[in-house]
Scaffold this active site. Structure first.
Site, PDB file in Angstrom:
ATOM      1  N   ASP A   7       3.161   1.035  -0.453  1.00  0.00           N
ATOM      2  CA  ASP A   7       2.249   0.564   0.582  1.00  0.00           C
ATOM      3  C   ASP A   7       0.923   0.914  -0.387  1.00  0.00           C
ATOM      4  O   ASP A   7       0.159   1.867  -0.497  1.00  0.00           O
ATOM      5  CB  ASP A   7       2.166   1.714   1.892  1.00  0.00           C
ATOM      6  N   GLU A  68       4.012  -3.998   0.225  1.00  0.00           N
ATOM      7  CA  GLU A  68       3.416  -4.684   1.360  1.00  0.00           C
ATOM      8  C   GLU A  68       2.575  -5.919   0.786  1.00  0.00           C
ATOM      9  O   GLU A  68       1.852  -5.816  -0.147  1.00  0.00           O
ATOM     10  CB  GLU A  68       2.626  -3.946   2.060  1.00  0.00           C
ATOM     11  N   ASP A 141       0.438   6.582   5.092  1.00  0.00           N
ATOM     12  CA  ASP A 141       0.898   5.555   4.067  1.00  0.00           C
ATOM     13  C   ASP A 141       2.018   5.979   3.367  1.00  0.00           C
ATOM     14  O   ASP A 141       2.789   5.066   3.178  1.00  0.00           O
ATOM     15  CB  ASP A 141      -0.217   5.853   2.842  1.00  0.00           C
TER      16      ASP A 141
END
Length: 195
Positions: A7, A68, A141
């Site tokens: 992430d 991501e 996160d």
């Protein structure tokens, strides 16, 4: 299949490693964040993210890296930092020959919770349940990184079948040279005489 989920972020870059196959219970092998100080020079922060990700790659030897996909946000400064950290993750994996997959936030949420509009608390709760953890990983996160890895494990078989089908179709398609457009025919209309 062992997947490192990333992430991306400059201040906190979430990382999580999940192992398993679609349809079977999954196992978390590690979770955490790579942190950089907000007041540090951008170049030093990117090097710190790279070094942190390299340590995770060395330790866990993933077969895939799921990152991501960066999308446009209202805060341009935030999206720039996210994009830079994302590029570092892609570079680290690609340098080692590890395939990288990009997943959108809504794709990850839908895969893990069933809703592409789930909030961070719902994602954290489902990650905790799916990986049989005692508590949701902190910060968010880290939970998001695990969700990315889970999403990739569940979606990779279908994506691979689609890619294989597309490749097989392309191999079977007859190879015909592209048609070149013909020039329009010249007009042969005769001019009338005027007296």
């Amino acid at each position: 299949m062992r997947v490192l989920g990333v992430d991306p972020g400059l201040t906190r870059c979430g990382v999580g490693v999940v192992e398993g196959v679609a349809g079977r219970p999954l196992t978390m092998l590690g979770v955490g964040v790579v942190r950089t100080p907000a007041d540090a020079d951008l170049g030093h922060r990117l090097v710190a993210v790279e070094q942190g990700l390299e340590r995770w790659l060395d330790e866990h030897q993933p077969e895939f890296v799921a990152v991501e996909r960066v999308f446009s946000q209202h805060n341009v400064r935030t999206v720039m930092g996210t994009a830079q950290a994302s590029a570092v993750a892609i570079l680290c994996a690609s340098r080692r020959g590890i395939p990288v997959a990009l997943h959108t936030p809504s794709e990850v949420k839908a895969a893990v919770t069933g809703s592409g509009r789930a909030d961070k608390a719902q994602v954290g709760a489902m990650v905790t349940r799916l990986l049989r953890l005692d508590a949701p990983p902190k910060p968010a996160d880290a939970a998001d990184a695990l969700a990315l890895a889970i999403c990739h494990i569940w979606r990779a078989p279908a994506q691979n079948r689609l890619q294989q089908a597309a490749a097989a179709h392309a191999a079977r398609a007859p190879r015909t040279p592209p048609k070149t457009p013909r020039a329009p025919a010249a007009s042969h209309a005769s001019k009338g005489r005027t007296a």
